[in-house]
Design a protein around this motif. Sequence first.
Motif, mmCIF file in Angstrom:
data_model
loop_
_atom_site.group_PDB
_atom_site.id
_atom_site.type_symbol
_atom_site.label_atom_id
_atom_site.label_comp_id
_atom_site.label_asym_id
_atom_site.label_seq_id
_atom_site.Cartn_x
_atom_site.Cartn_y
_atom_site.Cartn_z
ATOM 1 N N ALA A 156 4.672 -7.242 5.415
ATOM 2 C CA ALA A 156 3.208 -7.253 5.479
ATOM 3 C C ALA A 156 2.599 -7.672 4.148
ATOM 4 N N ILE A 157 3.191 -7.231 3.040
ATOM 5 C CA ILE A 157 2.692 -7.648 1.732
ATOM 6 C C ILE A 157 2.721 -9.175 1.632
ATOM 7 N N GLN A 158 3.864 -9.745 1.954
ATOM 8 C CA GLN A 158 4.027 -11.190 1.800
ATOM 9 C C GLN A 158 3.123 -11.975 2.739
ATOM 10 N N LEU A 159 2.996 -11.521 3.979
ATOM 11 C CA LEU A 159 2.136 -12.236 4.917
ATOM 12 C C LEU A 159 0.676 -12.121 4.494
ATOM 13 N N GLY A 160 0.268 -10.921 4.062
ATOM 14 C CA GLY A 160 -1.108 -10.746 3.604
ATOM 15 C C GLY A 160 -1.443 -11.657 2.443
ATOM 16 N N VAL A 161 -0.539 -11.738 1.473
ATOM 17 C CA VAL A 161 -0.764 -12.598 0.321
ATOM 18 C C VAL A 161 -0.813 -14.059 0.745
ATOM 19 N N ALA A 162 0.090 -14.458 1.633
ATOM 20 C CA ALA A 162 0.125 -15.847 2.096
ATOM 21 C C ALA A 162 -1.165 -16.236 2.802
ATOM 22 N N LEU A 163 -1.830 -15.262 3.423
ATOM 23 C CA LEU A 163 -3.075 -15.529 4.131
ATOM 24 C C LEU A 163 -4.301 -15.393 3.236
ATOM 25 N N GLY A 164 -4.087 -15.066 1.976
ATOM 26 C CA GLY A 164 -5.198 -15.004 1.037
ATOM 27 C C GLY A 164 -5.866 -13.653 0.929
ATOM 28 N N ALA A 165 -5.205 -12.599 1.397
ATOM 29 C CA ALA A 165 -5.755 -11.252 1.300
ATOM 30 C C ALA A 165 -5.324 -10.589 -0.011
ATOM 31 N N THR A 166 -6.088 -9.579 -0.426
ATOM 32 C CA THR A 166 -5.690 -8.701 -1.523
ATOM 33 C C THR A 166 -4.967 -7.517 -0.914
ATOM 34 N N VAL A 167 -3.726 -7.279 -1.320
ATOM 35 C CA VAL A 167 -2.899 -6.264 -0.671
ATOM 36 C C VAL A 167 -2.760 -5.032 -1.561
ATOM 37 N N VAL A 168 -3.056 -3.874 -0.964
ATOM 38 C CA VAL A 168 -2.869 -2.571 -1.597
ATOM 39 C C VAL A 168 -1.786 -1.847 -0.809
ATOM 40 N N VAL A 169 -0.826 -1.218 -1.487
ATOM 41 C CA VAL A 169 0.255 -0.531 -0.786
ATOM 42 C C VAL A 169 0.410 0.893 -1.284
ATOM 43 N N THR A 170 0.871 1.757 -0.379
ATOM 44 C CA THR A 170 1.303 3.090 -0.776
ATOM 45 C C THR A 170 2.821 3.135 -0.707
ATOM 46 N N ALA A 171 3.423 3.753 -1.706
ATOM 47 C CA ALA A 171 4.883 3.842 -1.776
ATOM 48 C C ALA A 171 5.252 4.758 -2.923
ATOM 49 N N ARG A 172 6.515 5.145 -2.977
ATOM 50 C CA ARG A 172 7.015 5.898 -4.115
ATOM 51 C C ARG A 172 6.909 5.042 -5.373
ATOM 52 N N SER A 173 6.652 5.678 -6.493
ATOM 53 C CA SER A 173 6.433 4.933 -7.739
ATOM 54 C C SER A 173 7.647 4.108 -8.139
ATOM 55 N N ALA A 174 8.861 4.551 -7.766
ATOM 56 C CA ALA A 174 10.071 3.817 -8.131
ATOM 57 C C ALA A 174 10.106 2.429 -7.499
ATOM 58 N N LYS A 175 9.336 2.231 -6.453
ATOM 59 C CA LYS A 175 9.345 0.950 -5.749
ATOM 60 C C LYS A 175 8.196 0.032 -6.168
ATOM 61 N N HIS A 176 7.301 0.528 -7.001
ATOM 62 C CA HIS A 176 6.080 -0.222 -7.283
ATOM 63 C C HIS A 176 6.337 -1.581 -7.938
ATOM 64 N N GLU A 177 7.231 -1.643 -8.905
ATOM 65 C CA GLU A 177 7.457 -2.910 -9.595
ATOM 66 C C GLU A 177 7.927 -3.981 -8.617
ATOM 67 N N ARG A 178 8.873 -3.645 -7.733
ATOM 68 C CA ARG A 178 9.365 -4.614 -6.760
ATOM 69 C C ARG A 178 8.258 -5.047 -5.803
ATOM 70 N N LEU A 179 7.393 -4.125 -5.428
ATOM 71 C CA LEU A 179 6.320 -4.458 -4.491
ATOM 72 C C LEU A 179 5.288 -5.366 -5.143
ATOM 73 N N ARG A 180 5.051 -5.157 -6.421
ATOM 74 C CA ARG A 180 4.152 -6.074 -7.131
ATOM 75 C C ARG A 180 4.777 -7.460 -7.247
ATOM 76 N N GLU A 181 6.095 -7.514 -7.390
ATOM 77 C CA GLU A 181 6.777 -8.809 -7.423
ATOM 78 C C GLU A 181 6.622 -9.546 -6.100
ATOM 79 N N LEU A 182 6.515 -8.805 -5.001
ATOM 80 C CA LEU A 182 6.319 -9.421 -3.681
ATOM 81 C C LEU A 182 4.876 -9.870 -3.472
ATOM 82 N N GLY A 183 3.962 -9.420 -4.350
ATOM 83 C CA GLY A 183 2.582 -9.872 -4.245
ATOM 84 C C GLY A 183 1.539 -8.789 -4.127
ATOM 85 N N ALA A 184 1.958 -7.517 -4.040
ATOM 86 C CA ALA A 184 0.971 -6.442 -3.958
ATOM 87 C C ALA A 184 0.096 -6.432 -5.210
#
Length: 324
Positions: A156-184
């Motif tokens: 969902a992060i990647q599809l949202g970014v590809a469509l031009g949306a700003t993506v906000v995610v909830t997740a454990r902090s240990a995963k945040h860096e990887r999720l930002r790399e995906l576009g969050a």
Amino acid sequence: MRAITITEPGGPEALVWTHVPDPEPGPGEVIVEVRASAVNRADLLQRQGHYPPPPGASAYPGLECSGTVRALGPGVTGWSVGQEVCALLAGGGYAEQVAVPAGQLLPVPAGVDLVDAAALPEVASTVWSNVVDLARLVEGDTLLVHGGGSGIGTFAIQLGVALGATVVVTARSAKHERLRELGAAHTVDYREQDFVDEVRRVTDGRGADVILDIMGASYLPRNVAALATGGRLVVIGMQGGRKGELDLGMLLTKRAAVHATALRSRPVEEKAAIVRGVREQVWPLVEAGRIRPVVHARVDMADAAAAHRLVETNDHLGKVLLVR
């Protein structure tokens, strides 16, 4: 053939790799020689006895797979024996072979490994049908994704970014860096932060236009509070319970909408329509490299119990694949 069977509802030890009858293709079906499948939350629920397959579906777990076409049933056109494919399933992916309605087949996207392709059909179909087809996410929207580290979340992060949306995610902090790399654009530690406050902060008080939610009841009041005027909340899971309190007054004031959907139980015709949408609108993004399968681990299919234990820890990011 061999398949993972569920001896009786219970823990991962209930998953047994054993010999079972080969599937036969019915009218409009294709037999796929499975190369890989993927573990989804629905598989864990099925193993526990809480989510039986729909009528007519395979009794074996597995909601997606990749592999090669082995045989064509009567009336099937457009596919050929030996072709590499991936598929959305109602069940049966944890096996050496599976019968698939032809409308639920997808070609393996160019540039994607055959094994990794097993990580795509269920998440692509779920996210596209809910975020795009139902909730009408458009460029400039803010998309809030709960469970950002899951297979659904990473897609969902990647599809949202590809469509031009700003993506906000909830997740454990240990995963945040990887999720930002995906576009969050923004990450929220749901254990330490209030996601409603964070969404309002990063949108200057406006809220999220679309929310994709896997939690259900426990998040319902806060999700409605986090919606923007005209926002759309789509609930696709109940990890936080089945029954919650809905503030209709707030919903009316915001002129917002709450949708709840499931994919597995839909009629074959509806699934085929979703798969067509994915092929037309999502596959070009995958082939262009703007969306990629996120694979945490590959586990031997015979050891599906180990894969289930891994998913139950919630420590993974993306999909856990079962490989033959």
